[in-house]
Write an enzyme that holds these catalytic residues in place. Structure first.
Site, PDB file in Angstrom:
ATOM      1  N   LYS A 104      73.985   9.728 116.687  1.00  0.00           N
ATOM      2  CA  LYS A 104      74.587  10.567 115.657  1.00  0.00           C
ATOM      3  C   LYS A 104      76.098  10.356 115.562  1.00  0.00           C
ATOM      4  O   LYS A 104      76.702  10.641 114.537  1.00  0.00           O
ATOM      5  CB  LYS A 104      74.226  12.023 115.898  1.00  0.00           C
ATOM      6  CG  LYS A 104      72.726  12.234 115.648  1.00  0.00           C
ATOM      7  CD  LYS A 104      72.292  13.669 115.641  1.00  0.00           C
ATOM      8  CE  LYS A 104      70.846  13.811 115.189  1.00  0.00           C
ATOM      9  NZ  LYS A 104      69.880  13.219 116.155  1.00  0.00           N
TER      10      LYS A 104
HETATM   11  C1  LIG Z   1      68.534  12.836 115.871  1.00  0.00           C
HETATM   12  C2  LIG Z   1      67.888  11.901 116.807  1.00  0.00           C
HETATM   13  C3  LIG Z   1      66.729  11.161 116.455  1.00  0.00           C
HETATM   14  C4  LIG Z   1      66.035  11.325 115.116  1.00  0.00           C
HETATM   15  O1  LIG Z   1      66.776  10.795 114.030  1.00  0.00           O
HETATM   16  P1  LIG Z   1      66.422  11.249 112.544  1.00  0.00           P
HETATM   17  O2  LIG Z   1      67.483  10.647 111.692  1.00  0.00           O
HETATM   18  O3  LIG Z   1      66.482  12.752 112.545  1.00  0.00           O
HETATM   19  O4  LIG Z   1      65.068  10.744 112.217  1.00  0.00           O
HETATM   20  C5  LIG Z   1      66.215  10.271 117.381  1.00  0.00           C
HETATM   21  N1  LIG Z   1      66.776  10.114 118.596  1.00  0.00           N
HETATM   22  C6  LIG Z   1      67.870  10.810 118.980  1.00  0.00           C
HETATM   23  C7  LIG Z   1      68.414  10.605 120.340  1.00  0.00           C
HETATM   24  C8  LIG Z   1      68.468  11.720 118.107  1.00  0.00           C
HETATM   25  O5  LIG Z   1      69.570  12.416 118.503  1.00  0.00           O
END
Ligand SMILES: *Cc1c(COP(=O)(O)O)cnc(C)c1O
Length: 490
Positions: A113
């Site tokens: 993120k």
């Molecule tokens: C948010 C997240 C995901 C999922 O990603 P999306 O864009 O919501 O599908 C997968 N792995 C981790 C570690 C995350 O923080």
């Protein structure tokens, strides 16, 4: 270039405005009205030779022509600088246990993120400047861990922005809590609520849409926005690493220019994998996009049957950032394959009222870019162990979901890149157990140290918050609105 809502025919705004607003006022999501033209073969070849920052500038420019190239260059320079512990930003490993791993966790909070949330605040700030908008942005977010930390870190110290994060008291992973408390400073704050994530999320949406609250904010030159992946400004920076990974495979001679590559994506809200779909539409030679879910496998069923059904048990798993039954960004895919805002609105209304909907057959055929699979918590631990035993490489539980889906995939012979979305050190309890067969002695920081001893490695950015010991602020959900006012001095 114009953005429009997925739910009505005549709601159109500029890219900058879509980023400031976050969500469309009709409840829909902003998407490009006309998708940017795909890159030609020659353009693609040139793009793949660029640095991460320059590539990001070019791709963002394709979607956001209302920012000048100089503005975008500055934004990506700030977003992808020395706060990353790898100069490549998103390096791809060599082939390990049958897959390539695209490591997206080299940013300050150790999860993917950061890629978007180091960029979004800068996109917002420039958008305000370009629109001569003098308001301060207030980001309200409910988090089960990764988004809150990454948002706080991304907006920290950025003037004209405030971040208020609500998390469930005793409901986030120990390392995530440490991170949030150590990021609680300047213009960002994390507040625990005596309730679960859903209560936090529901209340945040309520405050966000409350007309009196909006008026009060407007009277004080504040405006709400959103930092979750419903904001198009969070999605666009994620398109970049699909290209960058492809370029690394070409540069190594592991594929020839033009060869298709599969991407296996650990999926929750469908943001990450949708960015891969956008990359394909922009001309990147993508084979299949493998949608990898955990035991909350609504999407696996959806891709198999066209039936979206959230009326099922909710599981708390060892890959918590994917514990989700409503994948908001699927709405953008539905709009893309149908081009029909009435149909999208109808399906989303059905989902809200009945918890399910069925995709018409003619549209099901348009999902052929995707494959889907899922992994149970036991399978996740098994996959962490398999990859470790075969290659000595340690992966986190979310990455393991995608790794297993890639390992089992037989749809074509193309090489597969697994998106590695978090550092294994963020979830040391599960990873240590999977690799060693033993439980950790104590959760949190001691577990992290125990894992580090086993692997002989510890990322530098973890050391920053090891000592953090700030007090938690804990309130009941009924106090959230008052707390927002208090935080803003209203
Ligand atoms: C948010 C997240 C995901 C999922 O990603 P999306 O864009 O919501 O599908 C997968 N792995 C981790 C570690 C995350 O923080």
């Amino acid at each position: 270039m114009i953005y429009r809502s997925t739910r009505s025919a005549n709601l159109e705004v500029s890219g900058a405005s879509a980023i400031i607003q976050g969500l469309a006022p009709d409840g829909g999501l902003f998407v490009p009205k006309v998708f940017p033209e795909a890159f030609s073969k020659n353009e693609l070849k040139n793009l793949l030779e660029l640095s991460y920052q320059d590539l990001a500038g070019k791709i963002l420019g394709r979607f956001l022509p209302d920012y000048t190239p100089e503005q975008l260059a500055n934004i990506v320079k700030g977003a992808y600088g020395t706060q990353w512990d790898d100069a490549k930003i998103a390096p791809v490993t060599e082939n390990k246990a049958g897959s390539y791993f695209l490591e997206l966790f080299h940013g300050p909070t150790l999860a993917f993120k950061d890629i978007a949330l180091q960029c979004l605040p800068r996109l917002m700030k420039t958008a305000l400047f370009n629109q001569a908008d003098n308001r301060d942005i207030v980001i309200l977010t409910a988090t089960s861990g990764d988004t809150g930390t990454a948002a706080m870190r991304g907006f920290q110290g950025l003037d004209k922005t405030r971040v208020i994060v609500f998390y469930p008291y005793q409901g986030v992973a120990p390392i995530q809590l440490k991170q949030m408390l150590s990021e609680s400073k300047d213009n960002t704050v994390a507040i625990a609520i005596e309730g679960n994530f859903d209560q936090a999320q529901t209340k945040v949406k309520q405050i966000f849409n409350d007309q009196d609250m909006r008026k009060l904010l407007a009277d004080h030159d504040f405006t709400f926005s959103s930092a979750n992946s419903m904001n198009i400004g969070r999605l666009l920076p994620q398109v970049v690493y699909y290209f960058y990974a492809y370029g690394q495979l070409v540069a190594r001679g592991d594929i020839a220019m033009g060869d298709p590559v599969n991407y296996s994506v650990p999926t929750g809200n469908f943001g990450d994998i949708l960015a891969g779909y956008y990359a394909k539409k922009l001309g990147l030679p993508v084979g299949k996009l493998i949608c990898a879910s955990n035991k909350n496998n609504v999407l696996t069923d959806f891709f198999k049957t066209g039936h979206y059904d959230k009326n099922r048990d909710f599981y708390v798993t060892n890959s918590p950032s994917m514990d989700i039954l409503v994948s908001s960004n699927l709405e953008r895919l539905l709009f893309d394959i149908s081009g029909d805002p009435d149909l999208v609105k109808g399906l989303m209304d059905q989902l809200k009222e009945t918890g399910e909907y069925q995709l018409p057959n003619d549209l099901r055929e348009k999902l052929s870019d995707f494959a889907a699979d899922y992994a149970t918590p036991e399978e996740i631990e098994g996959e962490i162990k398999r990859v470790y035993d075969e290659s000595g490489y340690v992966i986190d539980p979310h990455t393991a979901v995608a790794s297993l889906a890639a390992h089992r995939f037989t749809g074509n012979d193309a090489k597969t890149v697994v998106l590695s979305t978090a550092s294994p050190y963020k979830f040391p309890e599960t990873v240590y157990h999977a690799v060693s067969g033993q439980a950790v002695t104590e959760k949190g920081i001691p577990a992290l140290k125990q894992l580090a001893e086993l692997t002989g490695d510890l990322p530098a950015s973890i050391k920053e918050f090891l000592g953090a010991s700030a007090q938690e602020i804990v309130i009941p959900p009924s106090e959230m609105e008052a707390e927002v006012k208090r935080q803003l001095g209203l």
